[in-house]
Motif scaffolding. Structure first.
Motif, PDB file in Angstrom:
ATOM      1  N   HIS A 108      -1.719  48.191  20.390  1.00 54.58           N
ATOM      2  CA  HIS A 108      -2.565  46.947  20.100  1.00 54.58           C
ATOM      3  C   HIS A 108      -3.288  46.652  21.266  1.00 54.58           C
ATOM      4  O   HIS A 108      -4.398  46.064  21.509  1.00 54.58           O
ATOM      5  CB  HIS A 108      -1.684  45.870  19.453  1.00 54.58           C
TER       6      HIS A 108
ATOM      7  N   ARG B 114      -2.773  55.516   9.286  1.00 53.17           N
ATOM      8  CA  ARG B 114      -2.770  54.282   9.804  1.00 53.17           C
ATOM      9  C   ARG B 114      -2.321  54.357  11.148  1.00 53.17           C
ATOM     10  O   ARG B 114      -1.350  54.951  11.376  1.00 53.17           O
ATOM     11  CB  ARG B 114      -2.016  53.277   9.170  1.00 53.17           C
TER      12      ARG B 114
ATOM     13  N   MET C  59      -1.949  52.036  14.923  1.00 52.65           N
ATOM     14  CA  MET C  59      -2.026  50.455  15.600  1.00 52.65           C
ATOM     15  C   MET C  59      -3.503  50.180  15.875  1.00 52.65           C
ATOM     16  O   MET C  59      -4.468  51.170  15.747  1.00 52.65           O
ATOM     17  CB  MET C  59      -1.360  50.230  16.777  1.00 52.65           C
TER      18      MET C  59
ATOM     19  N   GLU D 255       7.280  41.472  18.083  1.00 51.71           N
ATOM     20  CA  GLU D 255       6.182  42.327  17.049  1.00 51.71           C
ATOM     21  C   GLU D 255       6.998  42.972  16.132  1.00 51.71           C
ATOM     22  O   GLU D 255       6.496  43.712  15.323  1.00 51.71           O
ATOM     23  CB  GLU D 255       5.456  43.429  17.840  1.00 51.71           C
ATOM     24  N   GLU D 256       8.322  42.646  16.235  1.00 54.73           N
ATOM     25  CA  GLU D 256       9.094  43.618  15.163  1.00 54.73           C
ATOM     26  C   GLU D 256      10.157  42.471  14.485  1.00 54.73           C
ATOM     27  O   GLU D 256      10.317  41.250  15.047  1.00 54.73           O
ATOM     28  CB  GLU D 256       9.851  44.589  15.863  1.00 54.73           C
TER      29      GLU D 256
ATOM     30  N   ASN E 134       4.978  56.097  13.525  1.00 58.80           N
ATOM     31  CA  ASN E 134       5.795  54.934  14.292  1.00 58.80           C
ATOM     32  C   ASN E 134       7.168  55.737  14.614  1.00 58.80           C
ATOM     33  O   ASN E 134       7.292  56.734  14.094  1.00 58.80           O
ATOM     34  CB  ASN E 134       6.117  53.764  13.108  1.00 58.80           C
ATOM     35  N   PRO E 135       7.978  55.078  15.334  1.00 56.48           N
ATOM     36  CA  PRO E 135       9.452  55.675  15.768  1.00 56.48           C
ATOM     37  C   PRO E 135      10.020  55.550  14.410  1.00 56.48           C
ATOM     38  O   PRO E 135       9.921  54.716  13.567  1.00 56.48           O
ATOM     39  CB  PRO E 135       9.990  54.864  16.833  1.00 56.48           C
TER      40      PRO E 135
ATOM     41  N   PHE F  62       6.762  55.964  22.060  1.00 58.20           N
ATOM     42  CA  PHE F  62       6.537  54.367  21.741  1.00 58.20           C
ATOM     43  C   PHE F  62       6.950  53.684  22.993  1.00 58.20           C
ATOM     44  O   PHE F  62       8.117  53.669  23.125  1.00 58.20           O
ATOM     45  CB  PHE F  62       7.058  53.776  20.340  1.00 58.20           C
TER      46      PHE F  62
ATOM     47  N   SER G 182       2.720  45.805  22.665  1.00 57.43           N
ATOM     48  CA  SER G 182       2.464  47.227  22.584  1.00 57.43           C
ATOM     49  C   SER G 182       1.192  47.789  22.788  1.00 57.43           C
ATOM     50  O   SER G 182       0.236  47.340  22.408  1.00 57.43           O
ATOM     51  CB  SER G 182       2.858  47.835  21.216  1.00 57.43           C
TER      52      SER G 182
ATOM     53  N   GLN H 228      13.051  45.841  19.326  1.00 51.16           N
ATOM     54  CA  GLN H 228      12.775  44.368  20.159  1.00 51.16           C
ATOM     55  C   GLN H 228      13.693  43.178  19.960  1.00 51.16           C
ATOM     56  O   GLN H 228      13.804  42.689  20.765  1.00 51.16           O
ATOM     57  CB  GLN H 228      11.134  44.004  19.811  1.00 51.16           C
TER      58      GLN H 228
ATOM     59  N   PHE I  12      13.411  54.330  13.759  1.00 52.25           N
ATOM     60  CA  PHE I  12      13.840  52.895  13.552  1.00 52.25           C
ATOM     61  C   PHE I  12      13.056  52.238  12.664  1.00 52.25           C
ATOM     62  O   PHE I  12      13.296  51.466  11.602  1.00 52.25           O
ATOM     63  CB  PHE I  12      14.373  52.422  14.585  1.00 52.25           C
ATOM     64  N   ALA I  13      11.575  52.268  13.089  1.00 56.36           N
ATOM     65  CA  ALA I  13      10.695  51.227  12.455  1.00 56.36           C
ATOM     66  C   ALA I  13      10.362  51.774  10.866  1.00 56.36           C
ATOM     67  O   ALA I  13      10.176  51.009   9.943  1.00 56.36           O
ATOM     68  CB  ALA I  13       9.367  51.308  13.196  1.00 56.36           C
TER      69      ALA I  13
ATOM     70  N   TYR J 159       0.685  45.848  11.395  1.00 55.34           N
ATOM     71  CA  TYR J 159       2.156  46.158  10.989  1.00 55.34           C
ATOM     72  C   TYR J 159       2.270  45.908   9.660  1.00 55.34           C
ATOM     73  O   TYR J 159       2.783  46.563   8.862  1.00 55.34           O
ATOM     74  CB  TYR J 159       3.007  45.906  12.162  1.00 55.34           C
TER      75      TYR J 159
ATOM     76  N   GLU K 141      10.833  52.749  22.988  1.00 54.74           N
ATOM     77  CA  GLU K 141      11.168  52.644  21.424  1.00 54.74           C
ATOM     78  C   GLU K 141      11.480  53.957  20.928  1.00 54.74           C
ATOM     79  O   GLU K 141      11.746  53.993  19.554  1.00 54.74           O
ATOM     80  CB  GLU K 141      10.370  51.688  20.709  1.00 54.74           C
TER      81      GLU K 141
HETATM   82  O1  6CS Z   1       3.097  49.802  14.181  1.00 55.77           O
HETATM   83  C1  6CS Z   1       3.272  48.817  14.691  1.00 55.77           C
HETATM   84  O2  6CS Z   1       2.172  48.057  14.526  1.00 55.77           O
HETATM   85  C2  6CS Z   1       4.139  48.349  15.475  1.00 55.77           C
HETATM   86  N1  6CS Z   1       5.334  49.111  15.506  1.00 55.77           N
HETATM   87  C3  6CS Z   1       6.493  49.215  16.164  1.00 55.77           C
HETATM   88  C4  6CS Z   1       7.709  49.992  16.181  1.00 55.77           C
HETATM   89  N2  6CS Z   1       6.429  48.178  16.955  1.00 55.77           N
HETATM   90  C5  6CS Z   1       5.608  46.949  17.118  1.00 55.77           C
HETATM   91  C6  6CS Z   1       4.125  47.398  16.694  1.00 55.77           C
HETATM   92  O3  6CS Z   1       3.314  46.347  16.235  1.00 55.77           O
END
Ligand code: 6CS
Length: 351
Positions: free
Chosen positions: A110, A187, A189, A50-51, A227-228, A252, A107, A57, A230-231, A210, A164
């Protein structure tokens, strides 16, 4: 610069073609056939992420690929599909359920619309605050086994949970109290539980994939996202947001799943390699997310584009109070199974 959003539907169509055209590998379920061993191997397992590349991931999947190749002596190969090559998170879950991919990350943000019990990880102020305690909880075999039936009911086998990092909130203002969330289009998930957590603060959650977040922030269709760290860095959300608030409200957690039938049909030794690899990589998963989150926070702060706000205990307590009714919504959707899970996690967190 306007970014071109990833177009999962195009990628998905391309991949369906690719998947049907790339079957040197036995179809899922065929792997216990009586083919001579030398003809059957090497086998390729397909692992959907998903990343994007460079993410938690992705680092995990690359380590998994290398480890499984080692322990199987090269008999198992792994094809890793980073985000954007197959589809949105929800679509990846479908691909795992119908056996088009063997392994996937799913995750709960979702997945909770499909596996409501997994929505527990969308609840705020649930996880232990101490990293070591959170790690032990996520690796507890009893926790995994309590989730197994809800996942199996949807055709998925739960292999494990991957941490995460803490979810953080970005917006164009600090978010110090639920008052700051009133009417904020944040926003989340796509599952309803992910949205409920922010509705409880007075926000107007917007549930999107995402791949859409960057452009929605840029076009001001939404005011913030969660989000974390790193993302946020790798998806460039910091380019279009001024402030990152760290509340340590939720963690997460991603689950690693496989197609249930495929898992059941695996020859014993392949199933053992798979389970061993997930167990062996638990420490790697923990350390790699810690390092990535720390490094990327430093690089965003050094670049000077985003202001970081840390909430104190008093501020966090206001959010905790506001978050409590969401537990009832979780229980409405999950009944006795959810009740048992919540009790298990609560007892773990506050023994
Ligand atoms: O925000 C999201 O949708 C996504 N965020 C992360 C860190 N991993 C997968 C997820 O889909």
């Amino acid at each position: 610069m306007i970014k071109t959003p990833i177009r999962p539907w195009l990628a998905l169509a391309a991949c369906s073609l690719m998947l049907s055209g790339c079957s040197d590998d036995p179809a899922p379920g065929d792997q216990g056939s009586l083919q001579p061993i030398s003809e059957k191997y090497p086998i390729t397992w397909r692992f959907a992420l998903e990343e994007i590349e460079g993410s938690v991931q992705h680092q995990y999947a690359e380590a998994f690929r290398s480890h499984i190749e080692d322990i199987s002596d090269g008999l198992i190969e792994v094809d890793v599909f980073p985000y954007g090559s197959l589809g949105t998170s929800t679509q990846l879950t479908e691909l795992a359920r119908n056996g088009s991919v063997n392994l996937a990350f799913a995750s709960p943000g979702h997945l909770a619309d499909t596996v409501p019990e997994s929505g527990i990880f969308n609840l705020h102020f649930l996880m232990p605050e101490q990293p070591e305690a959170a790690r032990q909880l996520l690796e507890d075999p009893e926790l995994i086994s309590q989730f197994q039936q809800p996942y199996q009911q949807t055709g998925l086998h739960l292999l494990g949970f991957i941490p995460e990092g803490w979810m953080t909130w970005t917006a164009n203002q600090p978010l110090r109290s639920p008052d700051d969330f009133q009417g904020l289009r944040i926003r989340t998930m796509t599952s309803n539980m992910a949205a409920e957590a922010y509705r409880a603060y007075g926000a107007e959650p917007v549930q999107t994939p995402y791949s859409q977040v960057y452009s929605d922030l840029q076009l001001r269709k939404i005011d913030g996202q969660t989000n974390p760290v790193f993302a946020i860095e790798e998806m460039d959300f910091h380019e279009v947001q001024t402030t990152l608030t760290m509340a340590r409200a939720s963690y997460f957690v991603a689950s690693i799943v496989s197609n249930q039938q495929w898992y059941n049909d695996l020859p014993d030794r392949e199933r053992t390699w798979l389970n061993d690899a997930v167990r062996d990589l638990a420490g790697f998963a923990w350390e790699s997310q810690e390092t990535l989150n720390q490094q990327r926070l430093e690089s965003m702060v050094e670049a000077g584009g985003i202001q970081v706000v840390l909430l104190d205990d008093e501020e966090r307590e206001r959010f905790r109070q506001a978050s409590l009714p969401v537990r009832d919504k979780y229980l409405e959707q999950t009944g006795e199974t959810g009740m048992a899970l919540l009790k298990f996690v609560d007892e773990w967190t506050q023994p």
